[in-house]
Design a protein around this motif. Sequence first.
Motif, mmCIF file in Angstrom:
data_model
loop_
_atom_site.group_PDB
_atom_site.id
_atom_site.type_symbol
_atom_site.label_atom_id
_atom_site.label_comp_id
_atom_site.label_asym_id
_atom_site.label_seq_id
_atom_site.Cartn_x
_atom_site.Cartn_y
_atom_site.Cartn_z
ATOM 1 N N ALA A 1 -57.177 13.998 36.772
ATOM 2 C CA ALA A 1 -58.085 13.161 35.994
ATOM 3 C C ALA A 1 -58.256 13.855 34.643
ATOM 4 O O ALA A 1 -58.489 15.062 34.590
ATOM 5 C CB ALA A 1 -59.433 13.013 36.686
ATOM 6 N N SER A 2 -58.100 13.089 33.562
ATOM 7 C CA SER A 2 -58.078 13.696 32.236
ATOM 8 C C SER A 2 -58.940 12.909 31.259
ATOM 9 O O SER A 2 -58.982 11.678 31.308
ATOM 10 C CB SER A 2 -56.624 13.714 31.741
ATOM 11 O OG SER A 2 -56.551 14.112 30.401
ATOM 12 N N LEU A 3 -59.598 13.635 30.376
ATOM 13 C CA LEU A 3 -60.388 13.029 29.309
ATOM 14 C C LEU A 3 -59.966 13.695 28.005
ATOM 15 O O LEU A 3 -60.096 14.910 27.853
ATOM 16 C CB LEU A 3 -61.878 13.249 29.560
ATOM 17 C CG LEU A 3 -62.828 12.748 28.477
ATOM 18 C CD1 LEU A 3 -62.742 11.226 28.363
ATOM 19 C CD2 LEU A 3 -64.236 13.184 28.777
ATOM 20 N N ILE A 4 -59.422 12.897 27.083
ATOM 21 C CA ILE A 4 -58.952 13.404 25.795
ATOM 22 C C ILE A 4 -59.861 12.866 24.699
ATOM 23 O O ILE A 4 -60.267 11.704 24.721
ATOM 24 C CB ILE A 4 -57.494 12.994 25.530
ATOM 25 C CG1 ILE A 4 -56.578 13.699 26.548
ATOM 26 C CG2 ILE A 4 -57.069 13.328 24.110
ATOM 27 C CD1 ILE A 4 -55.130 13.330 26.439
ATOM 28 N N ASP A 5 -60.156 13.697 23.712
ATOM 29 C CA ASP A 5 -61.009 13.318 22.587
ATOM 30 C C ASP A 5 -60.221 12.409 21.632
ATOM 31 O O ASP A 5 -59.718 12.835 20.607
ATOM 32 C CB ASP A 5 -61.503 14.576 21.872
ATOM 33 C CG ASP A 5 -62.564 14.275 20.826
ATOM 34 O OD1 ASP A 5 -62.786 13.080 20.524
ATOM 35 O OD2 ASP A 5 -63.152 15.238 20.305
ATOM 36 N N ARG A 6 -60.110 11.139 22.004
ATOM 37 C CA ARG A 6 -59.354 10.157 21.202
ATOM 38 C C ARG A 6 -59.978 9.977 19.811
ATOM 39 O O ARG A 6 -59.282 9.728 18.844
ATOM 40 C CB ARG A 6 -59.315 8.805 21.922
ATOM 41 C CG ARG A 6 -58.454 8.805 23.160
ATOM 42 C CD ARG A 6 -58.535 7.465 23.884
ATOM 43 N NE ARG A 6 -58.306 6.325 23.028
ATOM 44 C CZ ARG A 6 -57.111 5.785 22.780
ATOM 45 N NH1 ARG A 6 -56.054 6.287 23.348
ATOM 46 N NH2 ARG A 6 -57.002 4.745 21.980
ATOM 47 N N PHE A 7 -61.296 10.087 19.726
ATOM 48 C CA PHE A 7 -61.967 9.926 18.443
ATOM 49 C C PHE A 7 -61.494 10.991 17.457
ATOM 50 O O PHE A 7 -61.246 10.698 16.285
ATOM 51 C CB PHE A 7 -63.483 9.977 18.618
ATOM 52 C CG PHE A 7 -64.233 9.750 17.340
ATOM 53 C CD1 PHE A 7 -64.321 8.490 16.768
ATOM 54 C CD2 PHE A 7 -64.841 10.809 16.686
ATOM 55 C CE1 PHE A 7 -64.999 8.281 15.584
ATOM 56 C CE2 PHE A 7 -65.535 10.611 15.499
ATOM 57 C CZ PHE A 7 -65.610 9.350 14.941
ATOM 58 N N ALA A 8 -61.358 12.234 17.916
ATOM 59 C CA ALA A 8 -60.871 13.317 17.040
ATOM 60 C C ALA A 8 -59.464 13.014 16.544
ATOM 61 O O ALA A 8 -59.154 13.216 15.367
ATOM 62 C CB ALA A 8 -60.898 14.654 17.772
ATOM 63 N N VAL A 9 -58.603 12.508 17.422
ATOM 64 C CA VAL A 9 -57.233 12.159 17.030
ATOM 65 C C VAL A 9 -57.273 11.037 15.990
ATOM 66 O O VAL A 9 -56.631 11.114 14.943
ATOM 67 C CB VAL A 9 -56.402 11.738 18.262
ATOM 68 C CG1 VAL A 9 -55.054 11.178 17.838
ATOM 69 C CG2 VAL A 9 -56.231 12.914 19.213
ATOM 70 N N GLN A 10 -58.032 9.994 16.262
ATOM 71 C CA GLN A 10 -58.132 8.852 15.352
ATOM 72 C C GLN A 10 -58.644 9.283 13.983
ATOM 73 O O GLN A 10 -58.099 8.880 12.955
ATOM 74 C CB GLN A 10 -59.057 7.795 15.952
ATOM 75 C CG GLN A 10 -59.180 6.546 15.113
ATOM 76 C CD GLN A 10 -60.122 5.540 15.751
ATOM 77 O OE1 GLN A 10 -61.107 5.911 16.381
ATOM 78 N NE2 GLN A 10 -59.805 4.279 15.596
ATOM 79 N N GLN A 11 -59.685 10.103 13.948
ATOM 80 C CA GLN A 11 -60.245 10.565 12.680
ATOM 81 C C GLN A 11 -59.216 11.366 11.875
ATOM 82 O O GLN A 11 -59.110 11.203 10.665
ATOM 83 C CB GLN A 11 -61.502 11.403 12.908
ATOM 84 C CG GLN A 11 -62.683 10.605 13.385
ATOM 85 C CD GLN A 11 -63.069 9.516 12.403
ATOM 86 O OE1 GLN A 11 -62.849 8.345 12.658
ATOM 87 N NE2 GLN A 11 -63.614 9.889 11.295
ATOM 88 N N GLN A 12 -58.475 12.239 12.526
ATOM 89 C CA GLN A 12 -57.480 13.044 11.831
ATOM 90 C C GLN A 12 -56.365 12.185 11.255
ATOM 91 O O GLN A 12 -55.910 12.415 10.136
ATOM 92 C CB GLN A 12 -56.892 14.101 12.773
ATOM 93 C CG GLN A 12 -57.890 15.179 13.120
ATOM 94 C CD GLN A 12 -57.351 16.110 14.161
ATOM 95 O OE1 GLN A 12 -56.431 16.874 13.887
ATOM 96 N NE2 GLN A 12 -57.900 16.046 15.374
ATOM 97 N N LEU A 13 -55.938 11.167 11.987
ATOM 98 C CA LEU A 13 -54.884 10.280 11.494
ATOM 99 C C LEU A 13 -55.383 9.431 10.327
ATOM 100 O O LEU A 13 -54.652 9.167 9.376
ATOM 101 C CB LEU A 13 -54.376 9.383 12.629
ATOM 102 C CG LEU A 13 -53.579 10.095 13.696
ATOM 103 C CD1 LEU A 13 -53.278 9.151 14.844
ATOM 104 C CD2 LEU A 13 -52.299 10.697 13.130
#
Length: 77
Positions: free
Chosen positions: A58-70
């Motif tokens: 089970a995994s939780l990735i900080d998608r918001f951090a990725v989106q902000q950087q892009l």
Amino acid sequence: MFYDARISVAAGNRIACRILFECTPQGEFLSFSPNGQRLTFAEHVFYEFRDGRIAAVASLIDRFAVQQQLREAGPVS
């Protein structure tokens, strides 16, 4: 790609980790299109083992951090 397991906790047949990643995606990643930028983000992952093998993840990735950087970098020319 570079990753660093910063926090690991084990109990019974389970292991929990906070992993920091640095990578430059070459293809679509988490439904985002790559722009050539190096990304840094965290993943919290939980592994369950059976018979010496990983049986569930089970995994939780900080998608918001990725989106902000892009967004901040914009497309690379």
